[in-house]
Scaffold this active site. Structure first.
Site, short mmCIF file in Angstrom:
data_model
loop_
_atom_site.label_atom_id
_atom_site.label_comp_id
_atom_site.label_asym_id
_atom_site.label_seq_id
_atom_site.Cartn_x
_atom_site.Cartn_y
_atom_site.Cartn_z
N HIS A 116 0.84 -1.21 0.00
CA HIS A 116 0.00 0.00 0.00
C HIS A 116 0.88 1.25 0.00
O HIS A 116 0.61 2.19 -0.74
CB HIS A 116 -0.89 0.04 1.25
CG HIS A 116 -1.88 -1.07 1.37
ND1 HIS A 116 -1.99 -1.84 2.50
CD2 HIS A 116 -2.83 -1.52 0.51
CE1 HIS A 116 -2.96 -2.74 2.33
NE2 HIS A 116 -3.47 -2.57 1.13
N SER B 120 -2.64 -8.03 2.78
CA SER B 120 -2.98 -7.86 4.19
C SER B 120 -3.43 -9.20 4.78
O SER B 120 -3.13 -9.52 5.93
CB SER B 120 -4.11 -6.85 4.34
OG SER B 120 -3.70 -5.59 3.93
N LYS C 6 -17.83 -6.76 7.20
CA LYS C 6 -16.55 -7.47 7.10
C LYS C 6 -15.82 -7.44 8.44
O LYS C 6 -15.54 -6.36 8.96
CB LYS C 6 -15.72 -6.78 6.00
CG LYS C 6 -14.63 -7.63 5.42
CD LYS C 6 -14.05 -6.97 4.17
CE LYS C 6 -12.69 -7.52 3.82
NZ LYS C 6 -12.09 -6.81 2.69
N ARG D 119 -1.59 -6.21 -8.38
CA ARG D 119 -0.35 -6.95 -8.16
C ARG D 119 -0.13 -8.01 -9.24
O ARG D 119 0.95 -8.18 -9.74
CB ARG D 119 -0.38 -7.65 -6.79
CG ARG D 119 -0.39 -6.69 -5.64
CD ARG D 119 -0.89 -7.34 -4.39
NE ARG D 119 -2.28 -7.76 -4.56
CZ ARG D 119 -3.06 -8.19 -3.59
NH1 ARG D 119 -2.57 -8.32 -2.38
NH2 ARG D 119 -4.31 -8.54 -3.82
#
Ligand code: PNS
Length: 160
Positions: free
Chosen positions: A17, A129, A41, A91
């Site tokens: 990030h 993450s 979430k 990514r």
């Protein structure tokens, strides 16, 4: 003046990030790093904890970065902030399908807002993450993957 929003969960902030944020600060006048409040979430760190961590890590380093929290539709938030750009990091090809779908849906909702995809340095291309949390929970080292402050908080959180 171009304002970009870099939205995400940032649970927690990783060097991937930070890499995207650094690249964005060179391209745009102002970068708003916006943490999504998502009651659906389950998160490891509360929005308040994430905000504080990101303030401490990002603000001293990037003068044109602002940390904020948002809920609801991203495009509504972007309009409210008068942002012209949404930044997302990609990514690998596996990220692309979901990101492509989201970018086109956001364009349908707000054609005036442009999504810009950026790729982090290749040594962060496998970083997420989710994996950081899993490794930290199982006692592995996340050194070099997350800022030191995040590493410290992860250690505290998973202290046996
Ligand atoms: O870090 P993440 O979890 O991949 O970020 C996803 C995020 C926050 C960018 C996405 O879930 C989002 O924009 N949520 C806000 C709700 C919204 O606008 N949904 C419609 C997307 S087309």
């Amino acid at each position: 003046m171009t304002t970009a929003i870099y939205p995400g969960s940032f649970d927690p902030l990783t060097f991937g990030h930070v890499d995207i944020i650094e690249r964005s600060t060179r391209l745009f006048d102002k970068v708003i790093v916006a943490i999504l409040t998502n009651p659906q979430k389950a998160a490891l760190f509360t929005v308040k904890e994430r905000t504080e961590l990101m303030h401490d890590i990002l603000e001293p380093r990037f003068p044109n970065v602002e940390i904020d929290v948002f809920e609801g539709l991203l495009v509504d938030y972007a309009k409210q902030k008068k942002a012209q750009v949404i930044v997302r990091g990609i990514r690998a090809i596996s990220d692309y399908e979901y990101e492509f779908q989201m970018a086109l849906m956001n364009r349908r909702l707000a054609p005036e807002i442009e999504t810009v995809f950026m790729t982090p340095a290749e040594h962060y291309s496998y970083l997420s993450s989710r994996l950081v949390k899993e490794i930290a929970e199982l006692g592995g080292s996340v050194s070099g993957l997350v800022p030191e402050l995040v590493e410290k908080r992860l250690k505290q959180r998973f202290k046996k």
